[in-house]
Scaffold this active site. Structure first.
Site, PDB file in Angstrom:
ATOM      1  N   PHE A 186      13.270 -37.110  -4.897  1.00  0.00           N
ATOM      2  CA  PHE A 186      14.190 -36.767  -5.996  1.00  0.00           C
ATOM      3  C   PHE A 186      15.567 -37.415  -5.864  1.00  0.00           C
ATOM      4  CE2 PHE A 186      11.534 -33.016  -4.835  1.00  0.00           C
ATOM      5  CZ  PHE A 186      10.579 -33.179  -5.816  1.00  0.00           C
ATOM      6  N   ARG A 194      26.942 -43.992 -14.270  1.00  0.00           N
ATOM      7  CA  ARG A 194      25.925 -43.432 -15.159  1.00  0.00           C
ATOM      8  C   ARG A 194      26.475 -42.236 -15.934  1.00  0.00           C
ATOM      9  NH1 ARG A 194      20.587 -44.303 -16.445  1.00  0.00           N
ATOM     10  NH2 ARG A 194      20.513 -46.122 -15.118  1.00  0.00           N
ATOM     11  N   ARG A 235      17.857 -37.352  -9.001  1.00  0.00           N
ATOM     12  CA  ARG A 235      17.187 -37.498 -10.296  1.00  0.00           C
ATOM     13  C   ARG A 235      18.150 -37.353 -11.495  1.00  0.00           C
ATOM     14  NH1 ARG A 235      11.547 -34.218 -11.003  1.00  0.00           N
ATOM     15  NH2 ARG A 235      10.457 -35.690 -12.322  1.00  0.00           N
ATOM     16  N   PHE A 273      21.058 -39.009 -11.635  1.00  0.00           N
ATOM     17  CA  PHE A 273      22.102 -39.861 -11.057  1.00  0.00           C
ATOM     18  C   PHE A 273      23.396 -39.890 -11.873  1.00  0.00           C
ATOM     19  CE2 PHE A 273      23.386 -44.201  -9.422  1.00  0.00           C
ATOM     20  CZ  PHE A 273      23.291 -43.925  -8.078  1.00  0.00           C
ATOM     21  N   GLU A 275      13.268 -39.668 -14.642  1.00  0.00           N
ATOM     22  CA  GLU A 275      14.478 -38.869 -14.754  1.00  0.00           C
ATOM     23  C   GLU A 275      14.731 -38.234 -16.117  1.00  0.00           C
ATOM     24  OE1 GLU A 275      16.454 -42.447 -13.320  1.00  0.00           O
ATOM     25  OE2 GLU A 275      17.710 -41.160 -12.092  1.00  0.00           O
TER      26      GLU A 275
END
Lengths: 756, 165
Positions: free
Chosen positions: A230, A312, A344, A346, A716
């Site tokens: 993960f 992100r 997961r 991110f 994800e």
């Protein structure tokens, strides 16, 4: 059908059900194997004054103790090799639970006793524990990232209404059931074979070589499977393996280091907690004109992958929505807590919270329904469809996916039923929420978007497949095997799936960012296609036809109507004619670019879209709650394996719901993590699954980008579909702002603060 | 002190010396008998990965001291299949994708077998979820696990009816 699109069981299904699937700790222990145990920092911040190994060395079975000065190379486990990330704390400890030394002993209990016998002498310093404190002090791990578009000042000034707010979300422990583990075995002339439960064998290899001060070609890292990862085994596996490697190198004996659950939870990074502050300008219809926001990520004590997480988060802060003028600043803050890492999503799961919270405030300010505000600001249609960094979203697909989720839930009728229920029940309150997602697929670091594969066909027609991707239960190995089976027109049983190894496919990227099958699927396809082309050439020569006439299907090779031989016969013929049946495949994602200074570009190969609806019930007297129903629609392009993809969608939703509701990391005032096991840290159990749980893979929607067989990534994105649960909890309680995790305590506080 | 116990493990009687009386059934199975199908998840009795049947009852083997189970009959995941024929619970877990990474799977399957033998599985998914709540699955494959337990119960009921008829 065995090729693409078949709902095949994952490759180890039978062995998992019989207990025969070997995880690293299950392998027979070789004679002479030493066991390791870590000495962890007892304080959150302090100057190291002494670490005396003598009490450990005096114990029976203890063989050696290793600290920061014992690395023949560099005591540095950072991915870049340039950051301040020691394997063992040197001079300073910067979080409670930081690794300070490794004790190795002839058995596990002796190693643990040795580690417990060591009491480091540390001059304690005041720790920074609160994210807000780090933001105020500008305690940063990295330069801020700023994403801006349009004239925010004018937009805000001209907007008839404004609102502002702040909220936060917590971190998340990965809680892979198989804890971090590595076994390092010395070979001839300084070679080292390392079995590591890692998403990133190449980084494990590189970091071990750096710590040992040797060439990378001395180190071979293998991983057959992980018992969950993960994101928690993307960078954290590297230092665990490096510690084992250091001890194996020094003692000349195999060394196993398996962290206890407590040590694992204390010493390894988690999902980044975030703090959000925002101001939005909008009109009476709910349309947002301007947005100013701060996203502050708690990176913990060191850099790790915080820049990527922040990137992100900021690129997903608008999610599937459009705001004409905005300025978003994102910080990666330093605190004296464990160094947070990949998990997961991110940064995506944190980033996409922002607009949801804003929609609630706008709804409260205008009297509109949250769903009206959502629809008013969705990208595409009358609104812009370009992200602030310049990449186009598919507004039509966003609307379609969201509409399908609403329809699946029977939204209108359900709303009415909930209103009727709430009118009748004084203590229980039901709520409904929806969510839509646009999640960018590709690594944010452009050069990481590459993969390699190695395919061999043997003389009997059996096929051996190896690639850079790792298997952590996500079904990557079967998906890539399906791609190769499809290329050769053979049943998937013909493909031998093998452990990921730096000795077979080098210089790989981690299996992360949902890119595993996109990248490795293509690489394996290219390798298989190269061999097939050579084989077709031989068949064409044998039959004196054009190579283009040769077809591969059902384990046979055919030309025209009556010429055929088995795949194995052709393989044999190729060897006799001195034709190579081995090939590497290399793939790099095309058409992506990013300018980190301008914060503009096309960082993602494509977007994965999804939407969800959740229904919850909350007890107004206790704040306890349950998710009663979830309806999920996920865009998987043309799914490579619907069974695997459905599992990913369901599991990711459950994991996301855990993060948003029951999973709370608790640090005390001195910076000690007090939630150190499943008794104090509540991950979802079987009873937390909604009794009505409907998952749909979006139909008839092949990827437009040239992905492998037009499939889309799935690892994800569905985790974020759990955001609908947060929205439903706010709906049930009337909370406009609700910090995460939405524990019963927080819900009760929200109810008492004047909610419904 | 020279301690030893006798256990029947997967139908086979084993005499075991216990140099350390603190050894758990889990460590005994994994370290001494090479039965590594039973997993160590948390080692604190909270995750269920180490579930085995002791005298037919579901037990967290990480919390069970071997010495206090002298004479016990133990069933682990390795003893569940009959030769090449899978137990209906194993088959149902495969058919319903009741796992992803597989690490919790042996414990889940042992727990499901125990639940069914206790007569507690029934046909109600809520009851199955309750009965399986001691086994954590971090991949979140609970939907498949619940379906698998229900399916296995149905298969066993059908087989029983067939035998009765």
């Amino acid at each position: 059908m065995d090729g693409m699109g078949a709902a095949l069981r994952q490759d180890s299904a039978l062995r998992h059900a019989t207990g025969e699937a070997g995880f690293i700790d299950d392998l027979p222990e070789v004679p002479g194997l030493l066991h390791g145990a870590l000495v962890l920092s007892p304080v959150a911040h302090g100057r190291i004054e002494a670490l005396d190994p003598a009490p450990a060395l005096a114990l029976p079975g203890v063989v050696a103790v290793f600290g920061p000065g014992d690395a023949p190379g560099r005591n540095d486990i950072s991915a870049s090799g340039a950051a301040q990330e020691p394997l063992f704390a040197e001079h300073l400890v910067e979080h409670w639970g930081q690794a300070m030394a490794l004790v190795v002993a002839t058995d596990r209990d002796a190693a643990l006793a040795g580690a417990a016998a060591i009491t480091p002498v540390i001059h304690a310093l005041p720790p920074v524990l609160e994210l807000a404190e780090a933001v105020a002090a500008r305690s940063l791990l990295m330069p801020p990232q700023v994403l801006a578009r349009g004239d925010v000042v004018a937009g805000m000034a001209q907007a008839p209404l404004t609102a502002s707010g702040s909220f936060r979300c917590g971190g998340q422990e990965h809680f892979y059931l198989e804890g971090q583990i590595a076994i390092a075995t010395p070979g001839e002339d300084g070679d080292l074979l390392v079995l590591s439960s890692t998403q990133h064998p190449t980084e494990v290899q590189h970091i071990i070589a750096r710590v040992l001060g040797c060439a990378q070609n001395r180190i071979t890292v293998q991983c057959r499977r992980m018992g969950g990862a993960f994101g928690g085994k993307e960078s954290n596996a590297s230092w665990v393996a490096a510690a084992a490697a250091l001890a194996a190198h020094a003692t000349g004996r195999p060394v196993k280091l398996r962290l206890t659950r407590k040590a694992d939870m204390a010493a390894t990074g988690k999902r980044h907690p975030f703090l959000f502050r925002w101001t939005a300008g909008f009109d009476a219809t709910g349309r947002i004109a301007a947005l100013e926001a701060l996203l502050a990520a708690d990176g913990g004590h060191s850099l790790d992958m915080t820049p990527g997480v922040v990137f992100r988060a900021i690129t997903h802060a608008l999610n599937a929505y459009d705001v004409p003028a905005l300025r978003i600043e994102a910080l990666g803050c330093k605190t004296n807590t464990v160094s947070n890492t990949a998990f997961r999503g991110f940064g995506g799961p944190q980033g996409v919270l922002l607009m949801e919270e804003i929609f609630r405030s706008i709804a409260a300010a205008t009297g509109l329904d949250v769903e009206t505000v959502r629809a008013k600001n969705m990208a595409g249609g009358e609104n812009g469809d370009e992200t602030p960094y310049g990449q186009a979203l598919d507004g039509k697909l966003i609307r379609r996916v969201h509409a399908e989720a609403l329809a699946a839930s029977g939204w209108v009728e359900r709303r009415a039923a909930i209103a009727a229920f709430n009118a009748e029940h004084p203590t229980l309150r039901k709520g409904l929420g929806s969510f839509a997602l646009a999640f960018g697929i590709s690594f944010g670091v452009m050069h990481m978007n590459q993969a390699g594969a190695l395919v061999h066909v043997y003389e009997d027609g059996s096929i051996r497949l190896n690639h850079g991707g790792t298997e952590m239960g996500q079904g990557l190995f079967i998906k890539v095997a399906q791609v190769v089976a499809s290329a050769f027109g053979v049943p998937v049983e013909r493909i031998r799936i093998t452990a990921t190894s730096t000795g077979e496919v080098p210089n790989t990227s981690p299996t992360a960012a949902s890119t595993g099958s996109d990248l490795n699927g293509w690489a394996a396809h290219l390798a298989a296609s190269a061999i097939r082309e050579r084989m077709a050439g031989v068949a064409a020569e044998i039959w004196a036809v054009e190579a283009g006439e040769i077809g591969f299907e059902d384990g046979m090779v055919r030309a025209g109507g009556n010429r055929q031989m088995s795949f194995g016969e052709l393989a044999h013929a190729c060897i006799r004619r001195r034709v190579s049946l081995s090939a590497t495949g290399f793939y790099k994602t095309p058409d992506i670019h990013w300018d980190p200074v301008a914060m503009r570009g096309k960082p993602f190969f494509y977007f994965s879209y999804g939407a969800s609806v959740a229904e919850v019930v909350v007890d107004r007297l206790t704040g306890e709650h349950r998710c009663l129903g979830a309806w999920l629609v996920q865009d998987c392009g043309r799914s490579l394996n619907p069974a695997v993809d459905r599992g990913q969608i369901e599991g990711a939703f459950i994991q996301g719901m855990g993060w948003m509701t029951s999973e709370e990391l608790y640090w005390d005032r001195t910076g000690r993590l007090r939630s150190l096991g499943p008794s104090t840290y509540k991950i979802p159990g079987s009873r937390d699954v909604p009794p009505v749980f409907v998952t749909r893979i979006l139909e008839g929607s092949p990827a437009r980008a040239e992905t492998i067989f037009r499939s889309k990534a799935v690892g994800e994105p569905p985790l974020m579909l759990a955001t609908a649960v947060w929205n439903a909890l706010c709906d049930a309680t009337g909370a406009v702002s609700l910090d995460l995790p939405a524990s019963p305590e927080r819900l009760l506080a929200a109810i008492r603060a004047g909610g419904r | 002190m020279n301690l030893s116990i006798t256990l029947t493990v997967n139908g086979r009687e084993r005499m075991l010396a216990l140099p350390d009386p603190r050894v758990t059934l889990l460590d005994l199975l994994r370290d001494r008998l090479d039965l590594t199908g039973t997993k160590k998840g948390c080692d604190r009795g909270h995750c269920g990965a180490c579930t085995i049947l002791v005298d037919g009852r579901r037990t967290n083997s990480c919390l069970a001291l071997a010495i206090s189970h002298d004479g016990a009959d133990i069933l682990t995941i390795e003893g569940v299949a009959h030769g090449d024929t899978l137990d209906p619970v194993q088959a149902a877990f495969i058919a319903h994708d009741g796992f992803q990474c597989g690490y919790c799977t042996p414990g889940q399957i042992m727990s499901a077998i125990g639940l069914i033998r206790e007569g507690q599985a029934g046909t109600d998914p809520e009851r199955v979820r309750e009965g399986m709540s001691g086994n954590l699955c971090r991949c979140g494959a609970y939907a498949g696990i619940t379906e698998a337990v229900l399916e296995a119960q149905r298969a066993l009921d059908a087989a029983e009816q067939e035998q009765a008829a």
